[in-house]
Design a protein around this motif. Sequence first.
Motif, PDB file in Angstrom:
ATOM      1  N   GLU A  98      -3.965  -8.147  -6.302  1.00 28.74           N
ATOM      2  CA  GLU A  98      -2.775  -8.181  -5.459  1.00 28.74           C
ATOM      3  C   GLU A  98      -1.535  -8.642  -6.234  1.00 28.74           C
ATOM      4  N   THR A  99      -1.556  -8.422  -7.535  1.00 31.25           N
ATOM      5  CA  THR A  99      -0.430  -8.860  -8.369  1.00 31.25           C
ATOM      6  C   THR A  99       0.171  -7.722  -9.202  1.00 31.25           C
ATOM      7  N   MET A 100      -0.465  -6.573  -9.240  1.00 29.48           N
ATOM      8  CA  MET A 100       0.002  -5.487 -10.098  1.00 29.48           C
ATOM      9  C   MET A 100       1.051  -4.644  -9.382  1.00 29.48           C
ATOM     10  N   ARG A 101       2.080  -4.221 -10.130  1.00 35.14           N
ATOM     11  CA  ARG A 101       3.143  -3.376  -9.592  1.00 35.14           C
ATOM     12  C   ARG A 101       3.590  -2.395 -10.666  1.00 35.14           C
TER      13      ARG A 101
ATOM     14  N   VAL B  38       0.840  -1.201   0.000  1.00 30.74           N
ATOM     15  CA  VAL B  38       0.000   0.000   0.000  1.00 30.74           C
ATOM     16  C   VAL B  38       0.877   1.254   0.000  1.00 30.74           C
ATOM     17  N   LEU B  39       1.904   1.261   0.832  1.00 38.25           N
ATOM     18  CA  LEU B  39       2.818   2.404   0.906  1.00 38.25           C
ATOM     19  C   LEU B  39       3.550   2.608  -0.416  1.00 38.25           C
ATOM     20  N   VAL B  40       4.037   1.522  -1.008  1.00 42.67           N
ATOM     21  CA  VAL B  40       4.777   1.624  -2.266  1.00 42.67           C
ATOM     22  C   VAL B  40       3.861   2.116  -3.382  1.00 42.67           C
ATOM     23  N   HIS B  41       2.655   1.579  -3.449  1.00 37.55           N
ATOM     24  CA  HIS B  41       1.706   2.049  -4.471  1.00 37.55           C
ATOM     25  C   HIS B  41       1.415   3.538  -4.295  1.00 37.55           C
ATOM     26  N   GLU B  42       1.258   3.987  -3.065  1.00 38.89           N
ATOM     27  CA  GLU B  42       0.972   5.399  -2.820  1.00 38.89           C
ATOM     28  C   GLU B  42       2.128   6.265  -3.328  1.00 38.89           C
TER      29      GLU B  42
END
Length: 237
Positions: A144-147, A48-52
């Motif tokens: 829960e697989t997208m980056r 969550v932090l990394v996506h933000e």
Amino acid sequence: MTRTVFVLTGAGISAESGLGTFRDRDGVWARFDPMRLATPEGFAADPVLVHEFYNHRRRDARAAAPNPAHAALARLEAGLAARGGRLFLCTQNIDDLHERAGSRHVVHMHGEVLRARCTACGTETVWHEDLGVETPCPHCGRRETMRPDVVWFGEMPKQLDVIDEALAEADLFVAVGTSGAVYPAAGNVAQARAFGIPTLALTLEAADNAGLFEATRLGRASETVPAFVDEVLSAKV
């Protein structure tokens, strides 16, 4: 004589477009912990932090505009091609400012923030919106697989074989706005010297590997890059 010019760009070329550099005293990694935000382990621990973090960077990239340095390199690509030459443009940057300035062929060795990748099926796709844990993969539908499709610390940069081949064929190696601290890109100048290729750095201040360049021109990229391109296209260098 036909020239093949290899240009490597770093954060310094996009700084004048408002995008932060990384390794300066007030750069991104001086304010944020890269181990939490730019490693596979950090992503696994707190996605969550990394996506933000990358959602903010994606928005910043979309809001930024190319500057005269980006435009000059697009002009160099077209000008060299018109006389049978070639520009190989390799960037460490994950923004799309080179493309929006008109460059047609850009190698993003550290990936692109406006692309996403599914860790389940491996599909890469253009992605301009926010990304999150619950975002489904548009190909396989899993969550829960997208980056972000960017290269994190500990991961292998993209297209290294293509980069090495292009460097071996170049007549001139130029680094623009690079820190000279991130490998393998920082080693390109040593490779060029080993091949007997002239080397030039265009940078605001001396990079960590400045001593390896045969010539350095200090100044803002928006000034040094257009001047350099004018010289190449008028066959002065």
